[in-house]
Write an enzyme that holds these catalytic residues in place. Structure first.
Site, mmCIF file in Angstrom:
data_model
loop_
_atom_site.group_PDB
_atom_site.id
_atom_site.type_symbol
_atom_site.label_atom_id
_atom_site.label_comp_id
_atom_site.label_asym_id
_atom_site.label_seq_id
_atom_site.Cartn_x
_atom_site.Cartn_y
_atom_site.Cartn_z
ATOM 1 N N HIS A 82 20.499 36.250 -10.601
ATOM 2 C CA HIS A 82 21.199 36.270 -11.869
ATOM 3 C C HIS A 82 22.650 36.608 -11.605
ATOM 4 C CE1 HIS A 82 21.304 40.637 -11.646
ATOM 5 N NE2 HIS A 82 20.007 40.600 -11.408
ATOM 6 N N SER A 105 28.198 18.616 -5.969
ATOM 7 C CA SER A 105 29.162 19.654 -6.289
ATOM 8 C C SER A 105 29.729 20.163 -4.986
ATOM 9 C CB SER A 105 28.527 20.798 -7.082
ATOM 10 O OG SER A 105 27.613 21.502 -6.273
#
Length: 991
Positions: free
Chosen positions: A524, A679
């Protein structure tokens, strides 16, 4: 062929038209001795039956066996008034944890508790307190299985299509229909006949009594065919036997309730009933057929044939598909009912089966197993996953042995690793898993954050085993691993810790790993919300991931590491994102600071060395760049490209549900379309990072009801990051955050909470922009030739009541502005002490009139959401920016925003869904989380709560909700910047 069947109790729709059907029959003489029912007879029967029929509202609190978590409506009816027993279907009672209530015809509501669900057949019982029904006079409905016959006129009384009471007419056409097959991976009845009638029952009528004109129940409504009016009824002979045991058990219980034991035996095999013509083709001898026909005085039409055998069961290696059953213990048996009576009475004994296999007579001895011993009554809940022993139902469906570790719901941990629902876990950390106890033993040895191999099998690809890497993530979002066991005395499932965590738990850093480790696997960011299976997010699901990236020849000075990031606080589309993390050479041995762009899932780990490589001058059109990227199979590549637009304004519209979207941002467009699966970094010929190639998500709306998520990639200029990065490296002016064991002050970023968009000067003239200002803005920026206009202000911001939609922002502190960077620079100057206050002096044009406004700015840190509360299965928090960007907050001090809800929770049961604010709890205002926590702490288990909500569309609503602290305790998550840890605190639970 191709007609689908459905069970009639799950997710019943709320139709608005009462459905009362009747058959039109030819007037023929009834059979001799049979009474013809008149309309008055039916009226009297229905007057007696209707009060005893109840609407059942059930909530499966966890996924279990064949059932998913969720709320649904069905029907039941009183079969024993004195003892308080309700009969309904097994798929209504549920094999797992369930919370239910019954509503009588006068709208009295009472709680009910499951006391028995048959492991095989589609019936079960709820119990209730008879004294709880205070205002209704009713009688129990007697069961009369012997009254069912072909041609019998019947009525189905129940909650058809959610209409509380519907009365559907029909005539029983068959008594020997095969048991309906609903799903290949769900519940199916077997080893029994069903009745069939064209009564047209639909969703919600599961468990309805099928009555005759005397008001007796002759069958139990169970399912229907969706393409026709055919309905399927379960015969009641086995129900009567189970009810008898249940009644005796209740009578013997004098002090407190106790579990009911109803003897049930099994050979773990499925029979089908076939006619003699087909059985002859299987090799049945003529002499055997004659013996069987003469053994039945009523004239037998067929025999029982083995259809399937569960591996490793009692009949495995003894019986095969196609075997014809002739005798059991010397008695000719051709009916399911007789066979089941004998098996149930022989639990733990040996039965002798005489069969014919391809015309050859065989005799086998098979041990009768206790059916309840292979019916799971416990499960493990870990990181949202539900794992329990493989049931007889699913073992029969999948042809696996009973008792294996079965994934009823993968939850967060297993879903993130790619383990699907219905999987069978075979190995964890290279240790064999043969049952749930083995799995618990292995998990207890693994520390938090450990990445271990997991091997599983799937019924859809049963011949190959699959291996994945699973991260043992006992995140605070979930309670510690719990082992729940069914308690038939109370109707509840009691939980206890499954693993002693003291020996294996370690503190974790902001990346979700033990502090002693320095592996940048991002569980996270500075937000608490992870993607959770079994819960529903307010955001629509995003499709493909953003891709992975690395540097090749031209960017060899940068290193690559893979990053996995997950959705947070409802602001990001609900999907796991993949991207690349960029580091300098020095960063590999120094303390690294990580910045993440949620939308692009791009992470930067940098220090001064990387900052020096990221140069500030803006890109120009036709400049050559190298896009250093990585495709999803982790192969690095580099492609040369040319800048076609160095300052394209990003314009992402609002989604159906509030979620993060990049605003007030310019991006870089290239002449090469790399697709959405890449990316990485855009570097020049010297290997210097000029921009980040990141992913963005938008929603394409095709109509008012249909939309689709779309992903695209653009370049993010380095200067958009370097200012914040420099503050992190040198030390910010905000609260300190623990990163890799070192506290670093984080920067506070000053922003103008206004969404802007550019308009060409040629078009701005039509809106009243003067030629003088056109010349000023062209001189300021001859490339862009645009003016910024206000799209909207964030609700609750200092600019909300000052700026209006459509205002043109011409200057800040008398300095012309033409792009977003000009606004950011003006905000940045406030922190450098060049102004005495925190306001910006804006020159705007509103409806052709130039105005001067003083507008306040706001400071924001990078922590985002730092606290959430889970109450009754809904997740509430302070409104995040994606919600505030819609320009609306409830009046009277706002409220707490519902961002998620969980399937099977009270929030699901009573309709407290996402996209709304809770503004009052039992009349107490809840403007923020503190007030909400104080209001809910006073509530007790089982207490009804009055909730006042306001939807995103501004519509207020009042609803009631019954708190369930047994399965859904109230807890909160708090982010502590001092330790960089999320901490889970129980606010209210059963003691």
């Amino acid at each position: 062929m191709g007609d689908s069947l459905e069970m009639l109790g799950s997710e019943a729709s709320m139709a608005t038209e009462t459905r009362i059907k009747s058959d039109l029959c030819l007037e023929i003489d009834p059979p001799l001795g049979e009474t013809v029912a008149t309309a008055e007879d039916w009226r009297r029967a229905l007057d007696k039956v209707v009060p005893a029929v109840v609407v059942l509202r059930t909530t499966a609190c966890r996924a279990f066996d064949t059932e998913s978590a969720g709320a649904s409506y069905a029907t039941g009816f009183i079969v024993d008034k004195r003892r308080g027993i309700i009969l309904t279907n097994r798929h209504v009672v549920k094999p797992g944890p369930v919370v239910a209530e019954a509503t009588f015809v006068n709208r009295e509501e009472i709680p009910i508790y499951p006391v028995y669900r048959d492991p095989v057949h589609d019936f079960g019982f709820f119990s209730y307190d008879p004294s709880a029904v205070q205002f209704l006079s009713y009688e129990e409905i007697p069961l009369a299985p012997e009254a069912a016959s072909v041609g019998l006129e019947i009525r189905v009384v129940g909650n058809d299509s959610g209409e509380k009471v519907s009365i559907l007419a029909g005539t029983i056409a068959r008594l020997d229909r095969d048991a309906p097959h609903y799903k290949k991976d769900g519940y199916n009845d077997f080893n029994t006949f069903y009745m069939q009638a064209a009564s047209g029952t639909k969703g919600g009528s599961s468990g309805s009594p099928v009555i005759d004109w005397q008001g007796r129940a002759v069958a139990l409504n169970a399912g229907s065919k969706t393409s026709s009016a055919s309905a399927f009824f379960l015969p009641l002979q086995r129900v009567v036997r189970a009810l008898s045991f249940l009644q005796k058990s209740i009578d013997l219980c004098t002090d407190k309730p106790k579990a009911v034991h109803i003897p049930r035996g099994t050979l773990q095999m499925t029979f089908v009933h076939k006619g003699f013509d087909e059985i002859r083709r299987l090799g049945l001898r003529t002499g055997t057929e004659q013996v069987v026909r003469h053994a039945s005085p009523s004239g037998e039409t067929g025999m029982l044939v083995v259809d399937s055998v569960v591996p490793s069961g009692p009949a495995d290696k003894h019986l095969e598909s196609g075997d014809v059953l002739v005798r059991v213990n010397g008695t000719v048996l051709t009916q399911f009912l007789n066979l089941e009576n004998l098996i149930d009475d022989s639990v733990g004994q040996i039965v002798e089966l005489e069969i014919e296999r391809g015309g050859q007579p065989l005799t086998v001895n098979v041990s009768v197993q206790d059916l309840h011993s292979i019916t799971p009554d416990h499960f493990l809940e870990v990181s949202g996953a539900i794992i329990h022993p493989l049931s007889y139902q699913q073992a029969r469906n999948f042809r696996f042995p009973c008792g294996l570790a079965y994934v009823a719901d993968p939850g967060y941990m297993l879903f993130r690793a790619g383990v699907p629902r219905h999987a069978i876990i075979k190995k964890v950390a290279n240790e064999d898993i043969s049952c749930l106890a083995d799995l618990v033993s292995v998990l207890s040895k693994l520390s938090r954050g450990a990445r271990v191999p997991l091997e599983y099998m799937s019924h859809s690809d049963r011949h190959r085993k699959k291996s994945v890497l699973v991260t043992i993530d006992r995140h605070e979002w979930y309670a510690p691993p719990q082992l729940y066991t069914r308690n038939d005395s109370t109707g509840l499932w009691d939980g206890k810790p499954a693993i002693e965590l003291a020996a294996v738990s370690q503190p974790i850093d902001i990346n979700g790993l033990p502090i002693s480790q320095n592996i940048p696997l991002c569980h996270h960011d500075t937000e608490p919300m992870h993607e959770v299976r079994g819960v529903t997010d307010t955001a629509a699901t995003m499709g493909a991931s953003s891709g992975d990236g690395s540097l090749n020849d031209f960017g060899s000075e940068a290193k690559k590491q893979r990053v996995e990031d997950d959705s947070s606080d409802g602001t990001v589309a609900n999907a796991s994102l993949y991207g690349s993390e960029l580091k300098s050479d020095d960063a590999m041995e120094t303390d690294n600071t990580v910045l993440r762009d949620y939308e692009g899932a791009t992470a930067f780990s940098a220090n001064a060395s990387l900052a020096e490589r990221a140069i500030e001058p803006a890109l120009v059109m036709f400049e050559n760049l190298h896009c250093n990227v990585e495709i999803r199979n982790l192969q690095a590549t580099s492609r040369k490209s040319i800048v076609t637009n160095p300052c394209a304004a990003l314009n992402i519209g609002s989604a159906d549900s509030p979620r993060y979207r990049a605003t007030n941002m310019e991006v870089i467009e290239l002449d090469t379309d790399f697709g959405s699966s890449f990316s990485g970094a855009l570097t020049d010929e010297q290997g210097r990072i000029r921009a980040i190639w990141g992913s963005f998500s938008t929603q394409i709306k095709y109509s008012s009801t249909t939309s689709e998520d779309h992903q695209f990639v653009r370049g993010i200029p380095v200067y958009a990051i370097s200012q914040v990065l420099e503050k992190i490296i040198t030390g910010g002016n905000g609260p300190a955050l623990l990163i890799n064991g070192i506290k670093r002050p984080m920067p506070l970023v000053r922003i103008l909470e206004v969404e802007l968009y550019p308009t060409l000067l040629s078009k701005a003239r039509s809106f009243g922009l003067s030629d003088e200002w056109v010349q000023i803005l062209v001189k300021k920026d001859p490339v862009r030739r645009q003016v910024l206009r206000v799209k909207g202000c964030l609700a609750g911001s200092k600019a909300e009541n000052l700026l209006e939609q459509g205002d043109m922002v011409l200057a800040v502190d008398k300095m012309p502005v033409t792009c977003y960077n000009d606004i950011e620079a003006a905000c940045l100057s406030l922190d450098k002490g060049t102004h005495s206050d925190e306001n910006l002096n804006l020159t705007i044009l509103r409806q052709g009139r130039e105005m001067e406004l003083v507008v306040g700015t706001d400071k924001r840190d990078g922590n985002g959401t730092t606290r959430v509360i889970n109450w009754c299965g809904c997740v509430v928090q302070d409104p995040h920016p994606a919600v505030r960007s819609l320009g609306f907050l409830p009046e009277e001090g706002h409220g707490v925003y519902v961002t998620r809800w969980c399937h099977g929770s009270p929030a699901n049961r009573y309709g407290l869904y996402a996209l709304q604010w809770i503004v009052e709890v039992n009349g107490k205002k809840t403007p923020d989380l503190n007030a909400f926590a104080d209001a809910t702490k006073e509530l007790e288990h089982g207490q009804f709560v009055r909730i006042r909500t306001v939807h995103l569309n501004g519509k207020p609503r009042v609803l009631t909700l019954k708190q369930d602290l047994h399965y859904w305790p109230t807890w909160e998550l708090r982010f502590d910047p001092e330790t960089a840890l999320w901490r889970r605190n129980i606010l209210k639970a059963l003691k």
